[in-house]
Design an enzyme around this catalytic site. Structure first.
Site, short mmCIF file in Angstrom:
data_model
loop_
_atom_site.label_atom_id
_atom_site.label_comp_id
_atom_site.label_asym_id
_atom_site.label_seq_id
_atom_site.Cartn_x
_atom_site.Cartn_y
_atom_site.Cartn_z
N ASP A 39 -3.67 -38.79 -14.61
CA ASP A 39 -2.70 -39.14 -13.67
C ASP A 39 -2.89 -39.70 -12.26
O ASP A 39 -4.13 -39.80 -12.03
CB ASP A 39 -1.73 -37.77 -13.53
N ASP A 98 8.76 -40.34 -16.33
CA ASP A 98 8.79 -38.57 -16.12
C ASP A 98 10.42 -38.37 -16.61
O ASP A 98 10.68 -37.02 -16.78
CB ASP A 98 8.43 -38.20 -14.57
C1 GLA Z 1 3.23 -36.29 -12.92
C2 GLA Z 1 3.37 -36.50 -14.34
C3 GLA Z 1 3.77 -35.26 -15.02
C4 GLA Z 1 3.04 -34.09 -14.97
C5 GLA Z 1 2.94 -33.90 -13.54
C6 GLA Z 1 1.95 -32.87 -13.34
O1 GLA Z 1 4.45 -36.07 -12.32
O2 GLA Z 1 4.00 -37.77 -14.50
O3 GLA Z 1 3.99 -35.67 -16.51
O4 GLA Z 1 1.73 -34.26 -15.41
O5 GLA Z 1 2.44 -35.22 -12.74
O6 GLA Z 1 1.65 -32.61 -12.00
#
Ligand code: GLA
Length: 724
Positions: free
Chosen positions: A475, A545
């Protein structure tokens, strides 16, 4: 042969793919001019050059017809009479930016040079690379322009390397990987993929006028806000017809793509590094390599353009998935957020394996003091309170349930509240004397500093020793501000943003080599680094997301323009108990199977009935996953225009077709026919979901669908032709 050289004509160069031709030639032994890039293997009979106009300066050794201001230039330089956007701008030892590159020679290489620390397209068998060398006589800087043709997918790769063969240092202030001048004049549209967090890759198609169009990111990442992929097309071009050019960059950092139209109607397209946050000192003997740009063109509309890009990305860019098929994952994030622990995750795993999932992915919250987003990033040791048995034993226990295991990491970030930051407060991207802006309570580690990257390698090596990992989700949850590095001297501060990316790619490369069987899913707050640079290291990318299916329809439509479905990670979620309602559950499934299917919620309070339905969905998906991953995409309806996303994947020589109709919101009106024109006319197809039979001719006539006055309407058909 895809590269040909005609020495009698200047020389002249020609790159051919199955349906395209790219030509250029040298005038007066010095001036490298572009001729044409067209969707025809034959090329154009005679390339046209635009007429001279007053106020266009020209070199007296060249004459007005070769004024830099009007010609179709292959590598336009700044400051020598071409007033359009430049591909190269070098500050010379005198301090001015006048730049002039003249042709010196060419080479043809077998294969294709690899990227010198940058991700790049893999050579395919039989491919060759044309290298044209130009020189700026005053500074002694030489430019190598690289061209590789990918025959079957109608894609060209272009890139540039600058070498300082002079005696004094110079500074590269701008270097584009691609500059393309198109002529004669036409009526053009520019289509870009703009967006936001949770609304990535929306489409906008605007007529090109004479104001320069700039599509860019200077956030230190390709970003949610503007994707590096873009299209230039004839104003009348549709999904199936019309002239379309498309471009992309194999890079994940700051980029600048521009399109402009000059006084003669010449359209100049440029793609490459963003000149903001970029100024590169090139000492004598040093060289600098720009990222690779990807280009394709077609006369068969947006659909063919996308299929060219998809096939190319799958064959030459995407890191192959280590398993036969992409796994169906259950991810803990939306169900549990930061509250992961051995007990919680083992429960997930047991449920997931009973329902037939391939993989359990433990998301954020397993390491350091990471119980919320205020602490812990940078400390990659498992939280002993949450995993008392230690990571290796915990993962073995999860896998004993017969399911594979994946884990979340965010290596480029640090929370100020972490042991790493307390020990090394100077290891972050920052500018002395300025406040360090935070975003999600985090700072960006300084990946230009080899000690930082080494520290992370050691941490991960230690933490993952004896852990039988199958997958990591990498990420990246904030952008770069106060860009500066404590490990670079003042005269190299302008290199920070690009060196940052080189450091990131270095760590990706190390991961891929150290854990060759581990799949990498890239993520950046959803799809904030949905780019070809990341795809070179990851087998799939978390698309957004936003898992609301009615929004996903639009996000996935835009993503499909430039990127294959195989890379598009799509999860069914359970907002407000949606999984319990059959219509919602099946709609979410139909939406998520546009790409690689996964699920993201806790199964704990899900009813038996819904669980059985999920198990059934997974089984159903496996029957047609090969079409999603490898089939050819045909879009039949743009959801932005019609409120419906309709498309099909065709594979196995058109003997298999997966047709999907998605209508997120209520619609009124008459029924529409969706023609499956790739169906084989002499065959009879069976819809394997219903057993209903259709002749190929019927499918080509069209599937009739009446708009639904309710939301979440869909139709999915898996059609297979009967064997004779
Ligand atoms: C980001 C990612 C999510 C999740 C969060 C965790 O927002 O896109 O899918 O993994 O971080 O903190």
């Amino acid at each position: 042969m895809s590269v040909s050289v005609d020495l009698k004509k200047g020389p002249a160069f020609c790159l051919r793919t199955r349906h395209t031709c790219y030509t250029m030639h040298v005038e007066q032994g010095k001036f490298l001019l572009h001729d044409a890039y067209v969707p025809s293997r034959k090329g154009v009979a005679e390339a046209k050059q635009p007429p001279y106009r007053s106020f266009s300066p020209y070199r007296t050794d060249a004459g007005p017809e070769l004024s830099a201001d009007i010609v179709l230039s292959e590598f336009p330089a700044f400051g020598s009479g071409d007033f359009r956007g430049d591909a190269v701008r070098v500050r010379n030892p005198e301090g001015n930016e006048t730049t002039c590159f003249l042709y010196r020679g060419y080479r043809v290489l077998d294969g294709k040079p690899q990227g010198e620390g940058l991700p790049c397209a893999r050579p395919l068998p039989g491919c060759r690379t044309l290298v044209l060398t130009l020189r700026d006589e005053h500074t002694g800087v030489e430019a190598d322009l690289f061209y590789t043709a990918y025959e079957d997918t109608d894609v060209l790769i272009r890139s540039v390397r600058l070498r300082n063969t002079g005696k004094e240092a110079v500074r590269i202030e701008n270097l584009k990987s691609l500059s393309l001048d198109l002529y004669p004049a036409g009526n053009w549209d520019v289509l870009d993929l703009y967006g936001a967090h949770c609304a990535e890759r929306m489409t906008e198609r605007l007529p090109l006028g004479h104001a320069r169009v700039v599509m860019a990111s200077s956030r230190g990442a390709s970003s949610h806000f503007m994707n590096p992929f873009f299209v230039l097309c004839d104003r009348r071009a549709t999904e199936d017809r019309g002239l379309v050019y498309a471009f992309n960059l194999i890079y994940s950092g700051n980029f600048e793509n521009t399109v402009e139209q000059d006084q003669n109607g010449v359209v100049r397209v440029r793609s490459g590094l963003h000149p903001d946050h970029f100024s590169w000192l090139l000492e004598p003997g040093q060289s600098f390599r720009a990222p690779e740009a990807v280009l394709t063109c077609s006369r068969e509309g947006l659909g063919r353009m996308s299929r060219n890009m998809h096939a190319f990305v799958r064959r030459a860019v995407l890191r192959p998935c280590p398993t036969d098929r992409h796994p169906v994952v259950l991810n803990t994030w939306e169900g549990t957020f930061f509250d992961v622990s051995s007990a919680v995750v083992r429960e997930y795993a047991a449920d997931a394996s009973r329902l037939g999932f391939d993989m359990l992915v433990m998301d954020d919250g397993w390491f350091g003091k990471r119980v919320n987003d205020r602490a812990g990033l940078g400390d990659w040791t498992p939280n002993p309170g949450r995993f008392p048995e230690g990571l290796p034993e915990f993962v073995r226990a999860v896998k004993a349930d017969g399911i594979r295991f994946g884990i979340w990491i965010e290596p480029e970030m640090v929370n100020p509240d972490s042991d790493l930051y307390r020990a090394h407060p100077d290891w972050v991207i920052a500018s002395p004397g300025y406040m360090r802006s935070e975003s999600r309570n985090q700072l960006v580690l300084d990946f230009t500093n080899p000690a930082v990257v080494q520290n992370l390698k050691e941490q991960f090596e230690k933490t993952f020793r004896d852990v039988p990992l199958d997958y990591i989700k990498w990420d990246f949850n904030r952008h770069l501000s106060e860009v500066g590095s404590s490990c670079l001297p003042p005269e190299r501060q302008g290199e920070t943003a690009h060196r940052y990316m080189l450091g990131v790619y270095g760590l990706y490369d190390w991961f891929a080599r150290t854990y060759p069987g581990v799949m990498i899913e890239n993520c950046s707050g959803g799809g904030g680094r949905y780019d070809l640079g990341m795809m070179a290291y990851s087998s799939q990318i978390w698309t957004s997301d936003n898992t609301e299916p009615s929004d996903r329809v639009f996000i996935q439509y835009g993503s499909s323009l430039g990127y294959p479905a195989e890379v598009m990670s799509c999860h069914v979620s359970n907002h407000g108990g949606a999984i319990e309602k059959e219509r919602n559950r099946e709609f979410m499934f139909a939406v998520a199977t546009q790409g690689v299917l996964g699920y993201e919620f806790s199964l704990k309070n899900v009813s038996m009935e819904a669980k059985e339905a999920i198990a059934g969905q997974i089984r159903r998906y496996r029957t047609f996953a090969h079409l999603v991953e490898e089939g050819d995409l045909y879009r039949l309806s743009d959801p932005h225009a019609t409120g419906r996303s309709v498309f099909y994947y065709a594979g196995q020589g058109q003997k298999e077709i997966l047709f999907t109709y998605l209508q997120p919101a209520p619609l009124a009106g008459r029924e529409t026919r969706y023609r499956i024109h790739r169906a084989l006319p002499g065959k009879t197809y069976t819809d394997l979901f219903t057993g209903k039979k259709y002749t190929g001719a019927e499918l080509r006539e069209g599937i009739r669908v009446r708009p639904d006055p309710d939301s979440f309407s869909f139709l999915q058909m898996y059609l297979r032709a009967e064997e004779e």
